[in-house]
Write a protein that holds these residues in place. Structure first.
Motif, PDB file in Angstrom:
ATOM      1  N   SER A  65       0.827  -1.213   0.000  1.00 21.92           N
ATOM      2  CA  SER A  65       0.000   0.000   0.000  1.00 21.92           C
ATOM      3  C   SER A  65       0.859   1.260   0.000  1.00 21.92           C
ATOM      4  O   SER A  65       1.187   1.805  -1.053  1.00 21.92           O
ATOM      5  CB  SER A  65      -0.951  -0.024   1.204  1.00 21.92           C
ATOM      6  OG  SER A  65      -0.219  -0.195   2.430  1.00 21.92           O
ATOM      7  N   ILE A  66       1.253   1.726   1.173  1.00 19.94           N
ATOM      8  CA  ILE A  66       1.903   3.034   1.271  1.00 19.94           C
ATOM      9  C   ILE A  66       3.332   3.046   0.732  1.00 19.94           C
ATOM     10  O   ILE A  66       3.933   4.110   0.616  1.00 19.94           O
ATOM     11  CB  ILE A  66       1.900   3.538   2.734  1.00 19.94           C
ATOM     12  CG1 ILE A  66       2.679   2.587   3.641  1.00 19.94           C
ATOM     13  CG2 ILE A  66       0.483   3.749   3.226  1.00 19.94           C
ATOM     14  CD1 ILE A  66       2.850   3.099   5.072  1.00 19.94           C
TER      15      ILE A  66
ATOM     16  N   ASP B 215       3.720   4.489  -7.079  1.00 17.22           N
ATOM     17  CA  ASP B 215       2.725   5.465  -7.525  1.00 17.22           C
ATOM     18  C   ASP B 215       2.194   6.268  -6.344  1.00 17.22           C
ATOM     19  O   ASP B 215       2.089   7.496  -6.407  1.00 17.22           O
ATOM     20  CB  ASP B 215       1.574   4.764  -8.249  1.00 17.22           C
ATOM     21  CG  ASP B 215       1.973   4.274  -9.633  1.00 17.22           C
ATOM     22  OD1 ASP B 215       3.046   4.696 -10.112  1.00 17.22           O
ATOM     23  OD2 ASP B 215       1.227   3.472 -10.213  1.00 17.22           O
ATOM     24  N   TYR B 216       1.858   5.577  -5.264  1.00  9.83           N
ATOM     25  CA  TYR B 216       1.340   6.248  -4.072  1.00  9.83           C
ATOM     26  C   TYR B 216       2.406   7.175  -3.482  1.00  9.83           C
ATOM     27  O   TYR B 216       2.125   8.330  -3.147  1.00  9.83           O
ATOM     28  CB  TYR B 216       0.912   5.218  -3.029  1.00  9.83           C
ATOM     29  CG  TYR B 216       0.448   5.829  -1.719  1.00  9.83           C
ATOM     30  CD1 TYR B 216      -0.886   6.181  -1.544  1.00  9.83           C
ATOM     31  CD2 TYR B 216       1.340   6.068  -0.672  1.00  9.83           C
ATOM     32  CE1 TYR B 216      -1.318   6.753  -0.347  1.00  9.83           C
ATOM     33  CE2 TYR B 216       0.921   6.644   0.519  1.00  9.83           C
ATOM     34  CZ  TYR B 216      -0.405   6.978   0.671  1.00  9.83           C
ATOM     35  OH  TYR B 216      -0.823   7.554   1.841  1.00  9.83           O
ATOM     36  N   CYS B 217       3.632   6.660  -3.375  1.00  7.99           N
ATOM     37  CA  CYS B 217       4.706   7.452  -2.758  1.00  7.99           C
ATOM     38  C   CYS B 217       4.976   8.734  -3.532  1.00  7.99           C
ATOM     39  O   CYS B 217       5.211   9.791  -2.934  1.00  7.99           O
ATOM     40  CB  CYS B 217       5.982   6.619  -2.679  1.00  7.99           C
ATOM     41  SG  CYS B 217       5.922   5.281  -1.464  1.00  7.99           S
TER      42      CYS B 217
ATOM     43  N   GLN C 217       2.872  10.332  -5.462  1.00  5.36           N
ATOM     44  CA  GLN C 217       1.730  11.243  -5.341  1.00  5.36           C
ATOM     45  C   GLN C 217       1.795  12.000  -4.022  1.00  5.36           C
ATOM     46  O   GLN C 217       1.355  13.151  -3.934  1.00  5.36           O
ATOM     47  CB  GLN C 217       0.416  10.453  -5.429  1.00  5.36           C
ATOM     48  CG  GLN C 217       0.099   9.926  -6.812  1.00  5.36           C
ATOM     49  CD  GLN C 217      -1.111   9.001  -6.807  1.00  5.36           C
ATOM     50  OE1 GLN C 217      -1.875   8.964  -5.848  1.00  5.36           O
ATOM     51  NE2 GLN C 217      -1.268   8.232  -7.874  1.00  5.36           N
ATOM     52  N   HIS C 218       2.336  11.354  -2.990  1.00  6.05           N
ATOM     53  CA  HIS C 218       2.458  11.955  -1.652  1.00  6.05           C
ATOM     54  C   HIS C 218       3.885  11.735  -1.150  1.00  6.05           C
ATOM     55  O   HIS C 218       4.122  10.950  -0.232  1.00  6.05           O
ATOM     56  CB  HIS C 218       1.462  11.319  -0.685  1.00  6.05           C
ATOM     57  CG  HIS C 218       0.072  11.192  -1.212  1.00  6.05           C
ATOM     58  ND1 HIS C 218      -0.779  12.260  -1.306  1.00  6.05           N
ATOM     59  CD2 HIS C 218      -0.617  10.112  -1.707  1.00  6.05           C
ATOM     60  CE1 HIS C 218      -1.940  11.858  -1.806  1.00  6.05           C
ATOM     61  NE2 HIS C 218      -1.851  10.575  -2.064  1.00  6.05           N
TER      62      HIS C 218
END
Length: 312
Positions: free
Chosen positions: A151-152, A156-158, A160-161
């Motif tokens: 998840s985190i 892609d997630y990393c 974006q944030h």
């Protein structure tokens, strides 16, 4: 940090405490010698007054590796002060911070970083979890790590944030970053020192990117150790609430509970359910949902007991 000017090259800094990191340093040294010319790298390993003599004895072998320094602090400085000491002693323009309980899993680990860092202020390589380090006494932390990988810690997630869940387990920095922000030395215990540093770096406008260049986390804590560290980190989060705010999932949830006027009910729930939750977390099939509920309940309890009034 140091006065500079910083010369072209790489400083690898590794803070350690009661952990043998000779194999890690040997591989980093081999890659630095292969990719960087002599005199253009250094590896600094500083021990924070380890209590295990066998660990200290083993790590002293680092002295014999080319370009490597092993320093033993006479007293425990704590995570933030030790990292700042390492940063201030760095001589080169790029600084790679690595936790001592890491394992290199790529023969081009150093090269991959050096090919990217010139275009950014901060490059984060990431964390990987291996089944080899799963044990019967660390199932809770192991499941937590594996869930984070899905998840985190996804690229892609990393990206974006880039500053959410910020970690310096494996991250490279241009030295100009530390001219404006360092670890907050008022944080003496475990937890959220990386988060607070990330908040400051984002406010300063530094460019950060996450790339696929992970290290394997070998020091998967036992459930005893993990819950002890969780308690310590929640106390830190209470102290840092106003500074960290929305960067913490727990802080965001606590704000929701307050808006819904059920934060005191959650604190009471934790008082009643804590014993059952902890028993479950020590079991063979610990649930991360129970763990998240445990953390939220305990954090809410701390906030309520201390009559904290955030943002006022």
């Amino acid at each position: 940090m140091g006065s500079g000017p910083y010369v072209e090259g790489l400083t690898v800094i590794i803070p350690t405490y009661n952990f043998i990191c000779v194999p890690l340093v040997q591989e980093l040294c081999r890659q630095c010698r292969q990719y960087l010319s002599d005199g253009h790298y250094e590896i600094l390993v500083y021990d924070d007054a380890s209590t295990d003599l066998s660990t200290l004895t083993a790590n002293r072998a680092i002295h014999d590796l080319p370009g490597c320094t092993f320093l033993e602090n006479p007293f425990n400085k704590g995570r933030s002060r030790l990292r700042n000491q390492l940063i201030r002693d760095a001589r080169f323009q790029y600084i790679l911070i690595i936790d001592s309980d890491a394992e290199v899993c790529s023969p081009s680990f150093i090269q991959t970083y050096m090919e990217v860092i010139a275009d950014y202020d901060i490059v984060i390589g990431g964390i990987q979890t291996s089944e080899r380090y799963r044990r019967s006494d660390n199932l809770l932390r192991f499941r937590y790590e594996m869930a984070a990988n899905r998840s985190i810690r996804q690229l892609d997630y990393c990206n974006q944030h880039p500053y959410w869940h910020f970690s310096t387990f494996n991250a490279m920095f241009h030295t100009r970053v530390f001219q404006q922000a360092m670890y907050n030395e008022t944080i003496t215990g475990y937890g959220f020192e990386d988060t607070l540093l990330g908040v400051e770096l984002e406010k300063a406008g530094f460019r950060a990117i996450h790339i696929n260049n992970p290290l394997i986390h070998t020091g998967i804590d036992s459930t005893d150790s993990f819950l002890e560290k969780t308690e310590e980190s929640l106390q830190n989060l209470f102290q840092l609430y106003d500074a960290i705010g929305s960067y913490s999932t727990l802080c965001r949830w606590y704000e929701r509970l307050k808006r819904w006027h059920i934060h005191r009910l959650m604190a009471l729930w934790h008082t009643w359910a804590e014993e059952w939750e902890r028993k479950h977390l020590y079991g063979k099939h610990p649930s991360l949902r129970v763990f998240n509920l445990y953390k939220l309940g305990r954090f809410t309890q701390i906030m309520v007991e201390n009559k904290k009034r955030p943002h006022q």
